[in-house]
Enzyme design. Structure first.
Site, mmCIF file in Angstrom:
data_model
loop_
_atom_site.group_PDB
_atom_site.id
_atom_site.type_symbol
_atom_site.label_atom_id
_atom_site.label_comp_id
_atom_site.label_asym_id
_atom_site.label_seq_id
_atom_site.Cartn_x
_atom_site.Cartn_y
_atom_site.Cartn_z
ATOM 1 N N GLU A 153 -79.820 -6.651 64.000
ATOM 2 C CA GLU A 153 -80.995 -6.583 64.861
ATOM 3 C C GLU A 153 -82.225 -6.439 63.974
ATOM 4 O O GLU A 153 -82.112 -6.078 62.804
ATOM 5 C CB GLU A 153 -80.911 -5.354 65.781
ATOM 6 C CG GLU A 153 -79.857 -5.473 66.859
ATOM 7 C CD GLU A 153 -79.660 -4.181 67.642
ATOM 8 O OE1 GLU A 153 -80.466 -3.252 67.463
ATOM 9 O OE2 GLU A 153 -78.693 -4.124 68.411
ATOM 10 N N HIS B 37 -98.826 5.308 60.925
ATOM 11 C CA HIS B 37 -98.619 4.247 59.948
ATOM 12 C C HIS B 37 -97.523 4.575 58.966
ATOM 13 O O HIS B 37 -97.166 3.771 58.123
ATOM 14 C CB HIS B 37 -99.901 3.990 59.158
ATOM 15 C CG HIS B 37 -101.026 3.559 60.014
ATOM 16 N ND1 HIS B 37 -101.263 2.243 60.306
ATOM 17 C CD2 HIS B 37 -101.955 4.264 60.681
ATOM 18 C CE1 HIS B 37 -102.313 2.164 61.115
ATOM 19 N NE2 HIS B 37 -102.743 3.383 61.352
#
Lengths: 290, 396
Positions: A209, A247
């Site tokens: 995935e 982030h």
């Protein structure tokens, strides 16, 4: 030979008397797996499905010589169940439980370093060596014995792939569902290495995935060490990027963390990356000359 | 689960992390009251008013304003509250601001220059351990720092059996270039951040910037925090921090039916059991010339009520031109799923887009027959290929 489980595996079920444990124990037994009992704390001494119930995994191991355990306990008890199995000397621990807190698994991973055992999962469908042993929740009837080793992060997508392979007349050596959680006991690379060493496996299919670097880590190893053809499908090319808040993930995730980048690296490493999920079986047939 | 900055700051305070004092306000009047309180306590006329939404980059969209008086606080709160804030992380639709945080502005003048630092804690999947990632270059886009000067990004891996050790806290403070009082404060701060992270079962804690003030205090003046959903069972207080306003209304409705749903912008809706197969189905829709309108994992029990709920959620989106149901029946039998689909179609009333049902696995043929004989405008398919072709036909 096969990988991790076979007809000689002696399996116990942790969370044996619960509804999930009961249902899947019955399914495993009817598939032909040697289930020698189970563990439910407080119910030791009872019989369940005609098999002995133990209070602890160590009792179960000393009474039944079990070497494989499959775990169906609720998520909050999952980490404890895995560590109990390791401490009792179980060699292959298959954790089906979904939703174990990540911080619990951080502890488990550290704990397992002191034991000679292999954890599969958590949050996985389990392992099956067709016509020998099914240790997990996958539908047994879609499998048949053969030379395709399957390593996968997902559940139903693995069944889809196996079904395509079987319908084209090919079979599987062993199928390992490694699970989709952030921390799992056996990575794609670990499972691929096992398959490379297995005489019964002729070709390896990796079902991956988007997210993480497990498939590219495996690909880079295969490039230098692979001895068998490897085909792969990476699901989620059209999936939206995670709506992350900060982030920090991007800093350590790096540039390889997109589906396209992942696929490009895998191709460079000589892996046959399959574009359409409808073509998994056909691709395996082509690569094995069937 | 993501939480707001003001909620994260309240957690940090509880773990003895020094923060720029701040309170949340929902109206300009409340904002003024907060500012007055801060003025009395700190004898300051410097404030910051910050929009509370679950996305970063707020400053760029006008969601963070510096105020130099109580009147400016009122004005800033007036402007920010109710605005639709668009930032690089909200997407083009933006987010409506319902709350602001009014904080003491701690960029006050003093003996030493102030310094903006970056500190985060997150899981390193490769090692299976939590890790501090930090940098002396805070206050700016940290991804850019990582790219241009990777030597300014430091990492400190935490052994789960010991937690953050004193020498690691010292190393963090050294690498951040701190000395004297600030060096000591930073060690206490690192320990507090670690305790807050572990104590709340967080997945991510990011402070950007962490401020070394001009008096050498070290203070968190921002806080992004995400909690592990799987661990919320042991944090009843934290689970109440969920803000449904920040979530997509479709997704909130879907979660009430235990469906895992993510809204996308395509034209083909899909309903699948299992996340991997759902992603693969979306990929197949794209390969067939469509665009997936959603991700929807109905989980292990694809029965009439979950399928019906799935239809309701998918069909609210008027851009949907076709719906593909893809169920691999392993333990669940396809014929039962098929009956569920038929029942759901009937009770959902007039579904005016083509529905393609692909059931594979246990009793797939019986299931196809049930769909074909139902009299409903529903196309059935067995193989993945067939489903792709029917999707292509349906969207023309």
């Amino acid at each position: 030979m096969s990988v991790l489980v076979n007809k000689d595996s002696r399996v116990i079920v942790q969370g044996f008397t619960g509804s999930e444990g009961t249902f899947h124990a019955e399914q495993m037994i009817s598939y032909g797996t040697t289930v020698s009992g189970g563990v439910t704390p407080g119910k030791g001494g009872m019989k369940h499905l005609g098999l002995p119930v133990f209070n602890t995994v160590s009792d179960a191991v000393s009474e039944t010589d079990a070497d494989v355990s499959v775990i169906f306990v609720p998520p909050r008890f999952g980490a404890d169940a895995i560590m109990e199995a390791a401490e009792a000397g179980i060699k292959v621990i298959v954790a089906i439980t979904e939703g174990i807190p990540v911080s619990d698994m951080v502890r488990v991973r550290e704990y397992l370093k002191g034991y000679d055992c292999r954890l599969i999962g958590p949050n996985c469908p389990g392992i099956i060596t067709p016509e020998e042993a099914k240790v997990g929740i996958m539908p047994g009837f879609i499998h048949q014995k053969g030379g395709v080793g399957v390593v996968s992060r997902s559940g139903t997508l693995t069944y889809e792939a196996v079904d395509q392979i079987t319908k084209l007349g090919m079979g599987q050596s062993t199928c390992i569902g490694i699970g989709g959680d952030p921390i799992i006991g056996t990575t794609t690379l670990d499972a691929v290495k096992l398959m490379m060493d297995d005489q019964d496996t002729e070709i390896i299919v990796v079902i991956g995935e988007i997210g993480g670097s497990m498939e590219t880590d495996a690909a880079k190893w295969i490039k230098d060490n692979g001895t068998k053809p490897v085909a792969a499908f990476i699901a989620g090319k059209t999936a939206p990027k995670g709506r992350k808040m900060g982030h920090a993930g991007a800093i350590i995730g790096g540039k390889e963390d997109t589906a396209d980048a992942k696929i490009a690296i895998m191709r460079e490493c000589g892996i046959e990356v399959i574009e359409s999920p409808a073509e998994i079986g056909k691709t395996v047939a082509r690569l094995t000359g069937r | 689960m993501n939480i707001h900055e003001y909620q994260g700051i309240s957690i940090l305070k509880a773990y003895d992390v020094d923060v720029a004092e701040a309170f949340v306000a929902e109206t300009p009047d409340q904002a003024v009251m907060v500012a007055q309180e801060l003025k009395e306590k700190y004898n300051t006329d410097l404030f910051v008013v910050k929009a509370q939404i679950h996305a970063g980059g707020r400053g760029k969209g006008g969601g963070v304003k510096v105020a130099r008086s109580i009147d400016e606080v009122r004005e800033a709160a007036r402007q920010i509250l109710g605005m639709t804030l668009v930032t690089p992380q909200t997407g083009p639709a933006g987010k409506v601001v319902r709350k602001v945080l009014v904080a003491r502005n701690v960029f006050y003048k003093g003996e030493a220059p102030h310094k903006e630092l970056y500190v985060s804690i997150l899981l390193d999947r490769a090692s299976g351990r939590y890790m501090f990632v930090y940098s002396p270059e805070g206050g700016m886009d940290i991804e850019e720092v990582a790219e241009k000067s990777p030597e300014k990004i430091f990492r400190e891996e935490i052994n789960p059996s010991t937690g953050l050790l004193p020498f690691q806290a010292r190393r963090i403070a050294f690498n951040l270039g701190l000395e004297g009082k600030a060096f000591k404060e930073m060690q206490r701060c690192a320990a507090g951040l670690w305790d807050a992270f572990r104590g709340s079962d967080a997945q991510l804690l990011e402070i950007n910037p962490l401020l070394k003030a001009s008096d050498d205090r070290v203070m968190a003046i921002d806080c992004k925090m995400a909690l592990d959903d799987s661990a919320l069972f042991r944090h009843k207080d934290l689970s109440e921090m969920r803000d449904l306003n920040e979530e997509d209304p479709y997704e909130v409705e879907a979660s009430e039916y235990n469906l895992n749903f993510i809204k996308l912008d395509g034209n083909v809706g899909c309903m699948v059991n299992g996340a991997g197969l759902a992603m693969a189905t979306m990929d197949l829709i794209k390969l067939s010339g469509g665009e997936p309108a959603n991700f929807l994992d109905v989980g292990g029990s694809a029965n009439a009520s979950t399928v019906e709920a799935g239809f309701r959620v998918i069909l609210k989106d008027k851009a949907v031109k076709a719906v593909l149901i893809n169920i691999f029946g392993g333990i669940v039998r396809c014929d039962r799923v098929a009956r569920g689909v038929v029942e759901a179609c009937r009770s959902a009333g007039d579904i005016d887009v083509p529905v393609i049902v692909r059931l594979q696995g246990t009793n797939a043929m019986e299931a196809k027959e049930i769909i074909d004989k139902s009299g409903l405008q529903v196309e059935s398919a067995i193989s993945f290929d067939e489903a792709a072709i029917k999707v292509r036909e349906a969207i023309g």
